[in-house]
Motif scaffolding. Structure first.
Motif, PDB file in Angstrom:
ATOM      1  N   ASN A 270       7.752   0.240  -0.199  1.00 56.11           N
ATOM      2  CA  ASN A 270       6.740   1.064   0.467  1.00 56.11           C
ATOM      3  C   ASN A 270       5.343   0.457   0.322  1.00 56.11           C
ATOM      4  O   ASN A 270       4.380   1.125  -0.089  1.00 56.11           O
ATOM      5  CB  ASN A 270       6.769   2.486  -0.101  1.00 56.11           C
ATOM      6  CG  ASN A 270       6.038   3.497   0.782  1.00 56.11           C
ATOM      7  OD1 ASN A 270       5.804   3.234   1.967  1.00 56.11           O
ATOM      8  ND2 ASN A 270       5.673   4.630   0.211  1.00 56.11           N
ATOM      9  N   VAL A 271       5.210  -0.819   0.681  1.00 62.03           N
ATOM     10  CA  VAL A 271       3.929  -1.517   0.507  1.00 62.03           C
ATOM     11  C   VAL A 271       2.848  -1.000   1.446  1.00 62.03           C
ATOM     12  O   VAL A 271       1.655  -1.236   1.210  1.00 62.03           O
ATOM     13  CB  VAL A 271       4.081  -3.045   0.699  1.00 62.03           C
ATOM     14  CG1 VAL A 271       4.921  -3.650  -0.398  1.00 62.03           C
ATOM     15  CG2 VAL A 271       4.644  -3.376   2.078  1.00 62.03           C
ATOM     16  N   GLY A 272       3.241  -0.277   2.489  1.00 60.02           N
ATOM     17  CA  GLY A 272       2.259   0.222   3.438  1.00 60.02           C
ATOM     18  C   GLY A 272       1.682   1.583   3.109  1.00 60.02           C
ATOM     19  O   GLY A 272       0.891   2.131   3.893  1.00 60.02           O
ATOM     20  N   ALA A 273       2.058   2.128   1.959  1.00 60.10           N
ATOM     21  CA  ALA A 273       1.543   3.451   1.582  1.00 60.10           C
ATOM     22  C   ALA A 273       0.018   3.447   1.491  1.00 60.10           C
ATOM     23  O   ALA A 273      -0.589   2.437   1.112  1.00 60.10           O
ATOM     24  CB  ALA A 273       2.141   3.878   0.244  1.00 60.10           C
ATOM     25  N   GLU A 274      -0.603   4.564   1.821  1.00 62.26           N
ATOM     26  CA  GLU A 274      -2.064   4.632   1.856  1.00 62.26           C
ATOM     27  C   GLU A 274      -2.706   4.398   0.494  1.00 62.26           C
ATOM     28  O   GLU A 274      -3.829   3.899   0.402  1.00 62.26           O
ATOM     29  CB  GLU A 274      -2.505   6.002   2.403  1.00 62.26           C
ATOM     30  CG  GLU A 274      -2.220   6.192   3.890  1.00 62.26           C
ATOM     31  CD  GLU A 274      -2.774   7.497   4.406  1.00 62.26           C
ATOM     32  OE1 GLU A 274      -3.499   8.173   3.637  1.00 62.26           O
ATOM     33  OE2 GLU A 274      -2.490   7.837   5.560  1.00 62.26           O
ATOM     34  N   ASN A 275      -1.997   4.756  -0.572  1.00 58.55           N
ATOM     35  CA  ASN A 275      -2.583   4.610  -1.912  1.00 58.55           C
ATOM     36  C   ASN A 275      -2.416   3.211  -2.493  1.00 58.55           C
ATOM     37  O   ASN A 275      -2.829   2.940  -3.613  1.00 58.55           O
ATOM     38  CB  ASN A 275      -1.965   5.634  -2.866  1.00 58.55           C
ATOM     39  CG  ASN A 275      -0.478   5.404  -3.090  1.00 58.55           C
ATOM     40  OD1 ASN A 275       0.193   4.785  -2.277  1.00 58.55           O
ATOM     41  ND2 ASN A 275       0.032   5.926  -4.190  1.00 58.55           N
ATOM     42  N   VAL A 276      -1.816   2.293  -1.731  1.00 57.78           N
ATOM     43  CA  VAL A 276      -1.641   0.916  -2.200  1.00 57.78           C
ATOM     44  C   VAL A 276      -2.886   0.111  -1.838  1.00 57.78           C
ATOM     45  O   VAL A 276      -3.150  -0.157  -0.669  1.00 57.78           O
ATOM     46  CB  VAL A 276      -0.382   0.271  -1.585  1.00 57.78           C
ATOM     47  CG1 VAL A 276      -0.296  -1.201  -1.969  1.00 57.78           C
ATOM     48  CG2 VAL A 276       0.868   1.007  -2.049  1.00 57.78           C
ATOM     49  N   LYS A 277      -3.639  -0.276  -2.855  1.00 53.71           N
ATOM     50  CA  LYS A 277      -4.896  -0.995  -2.634  1.00 53.71           C
ATOM     51  C   LYS A 277      -4.811  -2.477  -3.017  1.00 53.71           C
ATOM     52  O   LYS A 277      -5.525  -3.304  -2.464  1.00 53.71           O
ATOM     53  CB  LYS A 277      -6.020  -0.336  -3.442  1.00 53.71           C
ATOM     54  CG  LYS A 277      -6.218   1.148  -3.139  1.00 53.71           C
ATOM     55  CD  LYS A 277      -6.524   1.388  -1.664  1.00 53.71           C
ATOM     56  CE  LYS A 277      -6.729   2.874  -1.390  1.00 53.71           C
ATOM     57  NZ  LYS A 277      -6.892   3.132   0.071  1.00 53.71           N
ATOM     58  N   ASP A 278      -3.949  -2.791  -3.994  1.00 50.81           N
ATOM     59  CA  ASP A 278      -3.865  -4.171  -4.487  1.00 50.81           C
ATOM     60  C   ASP A 278      -2.403  -4.562  -4.668  1.00 50.81           C
ATOM     61  O   ASP A 278      -1.634  -3.838  -5.318  1.00 50.81           O
ATOM     62  CB  ASP A 278      -4.601  -4.305  -5.819  1.00 50.81           C
ATOM     63  CG  ASP A 278      -6.090  -4.019  -5.678  1.00 50.81           C
ATOM     64  OD1 ASP A 278      -6.812  -4.882  -5.176  1.00 50.81           O
ATOM     65  OD2 ASP A 278      -6.506  -2.904  -6.071  1.00 50.81           O
TER      66      ASP A 278
ATOM     67  N   GLY B  87      -6.850  -2.970   4.771  1.00 47.93           N
ATOM     68  CA  GLY B  87      -7.802  -2.982   3.668  1.00 47.93           C
ATOM     69  C   GLY B  87      -7.192  -3.302   2.320  1.00 47.93           C
ATOM     70  O   GLY B  87      -7.918  -3.644   1.381  1.00 47.93           O
ATOM     71  N   ALA B  88      -5.876  -3.185   2.189  1.00 48.37           N
ATOM     72  CA  ALA B  88      -5.235  -3.534   0.915  1.00 48.37           C
ATOM     73  C   ALA B  88      -5.393  -5.032   0.661  1.00 48.37           C
ATOM     74  O   ALA B  88      -5.284  -5.851   1.577  1.00 48.37           O
ATOM     75  CB  ALA B  88      -3.755  -3.163   0.940  1.00 48.37           C
TER      76      ALA B  88
ATOM     77  N   PHE C 222      -2.840  -3.713 -10.283  1.00 48.62           N
ATOM     78  CA  PHE C 222      -2.151  -3.730  -9.002  1.00 48.62           C
ATOM     79  C   PHE C 222      -1.287  -2.481  -8.811  1.00 48.62           C
ATOM     80  O   PHE C 222      -0.834  -1.872  -9.769  1.00 48.62           O
ATOM     81  CB  PHE C 222      -1.267  -4.975  -8.900  1.00 48.62           C
ATOM     82  CG  PHE C 222      -2.036  -6.261  -8.991  1.00 48.62           C
ATOM     83  CD1 PHE C 222      -2.620  -6.814  -7.868  1.00 48.62           C
ATOM     84  CD2 PHE C 222      -2.174  -6.924 -10.212  1.00 48.62           C
ATOM     85  CE1 PHE C 222      -3.340  -7.993  -7.952  1.00 48.62           C
ATOM     86  CE2 PHE C 222      -2.886  -8.098 -10.304  1.00 48.62           C
ATOM     87  CZ  PHE C 222      -3.482  -8.636  -9.167  1.00 48.62           C
ATOM     88  N   ASP C 223      -1.057  -2.175  -7.510  1.00 46.91           N
ATOM     89  CA  ASP C 223      -0.178  -1.056  -7.154  1.00 46.91           C
ATOM     90  C   ASP C 223       1.232  -1.524  -6.809  1.00 46.91           C
ATOM     91  O   ASP C 223       2.180  -0.745  -6.883  1.00 46.91           O
ATOM     92  CB  ASP C 223      -0.763  -0.303  -5.949  1.00 46.91           C
ATOM     93  CG  ASP C 223      -2.163   0.192  -6.228  1.00 46.91           C
ATOM     94  OD1 ASP C 223      -2.322   1.062  -7.103  1.00 46.91           O
ATOM     95  OD2 ASP C 223      -3.111  -0.314  -5.574  1.00 46.91           O
TER      96      ASP C 223
END
Length: 294
Positions: free
Chosen positions: A54-62, A84-85, A127-128
């Motif tokens: 789920n790398v496209g989740a909104e809470n994934v920043k890094d 933006g990630a 990292f997320d």
């Protein structure tokens, strides 16, 4: 010490493991062949692994990629991440990173860094997502890599790993060693030296799951999938043998053979490929996947 820990650590006692220096040289040398023959097929495993993370989740920043190689997985991360990630792609071998940089230059959300998976320079909880496609079974100490993955992830972060699976289903990565055994070629320069650890050492049983749990991950999931090496389907005879010998990471041992031994290996590889085709079997690699939650 419990049984799970003993199982995950047992290879350390029995087998000789590669060094960071030897791995760096091996993968720098192998970068051109890998890029030509293997990079597109490993994209398939990268896609399956990233889909589960789920790398496209909104809470994934890094997002951190370890062992990014020629950048095929990196390209997929860039495609499926949220806008933006930030992505950092690392590899132990500078020559591999150079291929990735050439392919993906100009990407604003991407950085490259030479890095040792067992000793990352990043701060705790940076990292997320942590992504390592076909890496952890190759490093000298897989548990150290797992612990580093856990350390650099933020709480709730996800790590994804893939390794070579069951050797009996993985002719692509076992054919050279199998053929050399059949013609009784001794590849140990020093007979008193322990045999090198097989790259399949994490592909069966619970070894990979146990490592992730020992590293501190709270929940893990694992599954198998077969990765066809479709390049071999379009060749026969000497051309097929050439593809096999050039595309295998174990082909460095071939440099130690005499001309007569090399000819014997080529004949046995050709016979094995044809036998596989006659039985209508796909040539490829069984792959074990694991995702782990912090």
């Amino acid at each position: 010490q419990n049984d799970n820990t003993e199982q995950s650590n047992s290879w350390r006692v029995r087998m000789s493991t590669p060094t960071i220096e030897s791995l760096t040289k091996k993968w720098n040398d192998f970068a051109p062949s890998f890029t030509e023959f293997n990079s597109h097929s490993t994209t398939k495993t990268a896609f399956l692994l990233l889909s589960a993370m789920n790398v496209g989740a909104e809470n994934v920043k890094d997002i951190l990629e370890v062992g990014g190689g020629a950048g095929m997985g990196t390209e997929l991360i860039l495609k499926y991440k949220n806008k933006g990630a930030q992505v950092i792609a690392t590899d132990l071998a500078p020559d591999f990173l150079a291929v990735s940089q050439q392919r993906l230059q100009g990407q604003p959300d991407l950085q490259w860094k030479v890095a040792n998976a067992e000793q990352l320079s990043f701060s705790d909880a940076s990292f997320d997502r942590y992504f390592a496609n076909f890496v952890v079974h190759l490093v000298p100490d897989p548990l150290l890599q797992m612990k580093e993955a856990h350390r650099v992830l933020r709480p709730g972060g996800i790590a994804g790993f893939s390794v070579w699976g069951r050797p009996e289903l993985s002719l692509q990565m076992s054919i050279i060693s199998n053929c050399m055994k059949k013609i009784v070629v001794n590849t140990n320069a020093d007979e008193g030296k322990p045999a090198m650890r097989s790259s399949f050492h994490l592909g069966s049983g619970n070894a990979l799951v146990n490592l992730a749990k020992e590293a501190g991950f709270s929940q893990v999931y694992s599954w198998y999938s077969f990765l066809p090496f479709t390049e071999i389907m379009h060749h026969s005879g000497d051309a097929a043998v050439d593809v096999v010998l050039k595309s295998s990471p174990g082909n460095d041992v071939l440099k130690t053979l005499s001309a007569e031994q090399m000819e014997q290996v080529r004949k046995e590889v050709s016979r094995t490929i044809q036998e596989h085709k006659d039985e209508n079997k796909l040539y490829g690699l069984d792959t074990l996947f694991l995702i782990a939650f912090k």
